[in-house]
Design an enzyme around this catalytic site. Structure first.
Site, PDB file in Angstrom:
ATOM      1  N   ARG A 135     -39.139 -40.593 -11.359  1.00 27.99           N
ATOM      2  CA  ARG A 135     -38.397 -40.582 -10.094  1.00 27.99           C
ATOM      3  C   ARG A 135     -38.533 -41.885  -9.309  1.00 27.99           C
ATOM      4  O   ARG A 135     -37.751 -42.143  -8.391  1.00 27.99           O
ATOM      5  CB  ARG A 135     -38.869 -39.419  -9.223  1.00 27.99           C
TER       6      ARG A 135
ATOM      7  N   GLU B 184     -45.325 -46.055 -18.346  1.00 27.66           N
ATOM      8  CA  GLU B 184     -46.683 -46.329 -18.797  1.00 27.66           C
ATOM      9  C   GLU B 184     -47.560 -45.083 -18.759  1.00 27.66           C
ATOM     10  O   GLU B 184     -48.499 -44.944 -19.556  1.00 27.66           O
ATOM     11  CB  GLU B 184     -47.306 -47.442 -17.959  1.00 27.66           C
TER      12      GLU B 184
ATOM     13  N   MET C  23     -39.427 -35.326 -20.648  1.00 29.47           N
ATOM     14  CA  MET C  23     -37.985 -35.209 -20.475  1.00 29.47           C
ATOM     15  C   MET C  23     -37.315 -36.571 -20.634  1.00 29.47           C
ATOM     16  O   MET C  23     -36.180 -36.773 -20.204  1.00 29.47           O
ATOM     17  CB  MET C  23     -37.656 -34.597 -19.111  1.00 29.47           C
TER      18      MET C  23
ATOM     19  N   HIS D 137     -46.591 -42.041 -19.576  1.00 33.25           N
ATOM     20  CA  HIS D 137     -46.336 -41.381 -20.857  1.00 33.25           C
ATOM     21  C   HIS D 137     -46.997 -42.142 -22.006  1.00 33.25           C
ATOM     22  O   HIS D 137     -47.527 -41.535 -22.942  1.00 33.25           O
ATOM     23  CB  HIS D 137     -44.828 -41.292 -21.121  1.00 33.25           C
TER      24      HIS D 137
END
Length: 315
Positions: free
Chosen positions: A199, A46, A41, A48
């Site tokens: 988050r 890191e 999204m 990802h």
């Protein structure tokens, strides 16, 4: 694909597709049909990047999807608050050797508006995270199914950190016969043990110190794996009760295929998972564990079994 191809990924800026036609054209231009997809999204970190590097190492081509899926956000969750960092995301994608970035808007993914047909997560979507976020996993599976069709990938990589999501995607792929391999990648953590998450950007400095109790609880539980489920749960709980500013939603030790609490006699792979609110941010974390003599923490689970807890051994 040769070893040299894997060792030296392209640093060419990926092709950006924002419509179905653009994705179709970019996909058709790839010289090989061996494609892996990483779905996100946005707000890449890191964790990802590790998914993208692993994808590059196992496929000829990599597609990254960046789509802020409105179906995954409940009425009490602020979609507008989610960080949007497209330029930074593109730098990560380029460094990882991504071929195509598919970044559609909601009207591209859902051309008729809110979809009348969705994929149901079933009972497994109503527990743990699903209990706190009703409908979240239905929205997640719906968009994952659409993106699997649109990208035509042979492999899809997901992080172990979102363990319930990973389980549900595996079940969907198996139950509906998607021609894709779902690959689990170990959770990536910061130097202090905090699981990487988009988050984390919401955490204040003091919140971050509090949040470390989640990973410490998992470590404490895993250290007791050889002594059985009660010892695991007790050790993890002791860490959490020492941090009153972490409002714990759940701490569970469950079977990785059924999400049912494992009984005291259980020996085998299990998921130790925790969710808590720290400040204004809800965080999740987990670790796979091998329970029983010689057991301990695992990076990822072995290939999922038939989804049942084995019968209690004869005494």
């Amino acid at each position: 694909m040769t070893e040299a191809d894997v060792a030296q990924p392209s640093t060419t800026t990926p092709v950006v597709a924002s419509t179905r036609d653009e994705l179709r054209a970019a996909r058709a231009a790839l010289p090989s049909t061996d494609v892996a997809v990483v779905m996100t999204m946005g707000a890449l970190h890191e964790g990802h990047a590790e998914l993208l590097r692993d994808a590059r190492g196992m496929a000829d081509h990599v597609i990254l999807t960046i789509f802020l899926n409105p179906l995954q956000f409940g009425p009490k969750e602020d979609l507008s608050r989610y960080p949007r960092t497209f330029d930074d995301d593109m730098r990560i994608a380029t460094a990882a050797g991504v071929d195509i970035v598919f970044a559609p808007t909601p009207d591209v993914v859902y051309p008729d508006g809110d979809p009348g047909v969705r994929i149901s997560a079933g009972p497994l979507g109503d527990v743990l995270e699903g209990k706190s976020r009703p409908g979240h996993f239905d929205g997640m599976l719906t968009v994952v199914a659409k993106l699997l069709h649109l990208t035509g990938a042979r492999r899809a990589l997901f992080g172990q950190k979102d363990a319930q999501q990973l389980l549900l995607i595996r079940r969907m792929v198996r139950d509906i016969d998607f021609p894709v391999d779902v690959v689990s990648v170990p959770t990536v953590r910061e130097h202090d043990g905090l699981a990487l998450s988009s988050r984390n950007t919401y955490l204040t400095e003091s919140d971050r110190e509090v949040a470390l109790c989640l990973s410490r609880a998992l470590t404490a539980g895993a250290d007791q794996a050889a002594y059985g489920p009660s010892a695991i749960r007790r050790a993890a709980r002791e860490i959490l009760v020492e941090e009153p500013l972490a409002l714990v939603d759940y701490l569970v030790l469950v079977h990785p295929s059924t999400l049912q609490d494992v009984p005291e006699w259980y020996r085998g792979e299990a998921l130790l998972a925790v969710a808590a609110r720290v400040g204004t941010t809800r965080l999740i974390d987990n670790t796979p564990i091998l329970v029983g003599p010689g057991g301990g923490r695992l990076d990822v689970f072995s290939q999922p079994d038939n989804g049942s807890i084995p019968a209690r051994p004869a005494s």
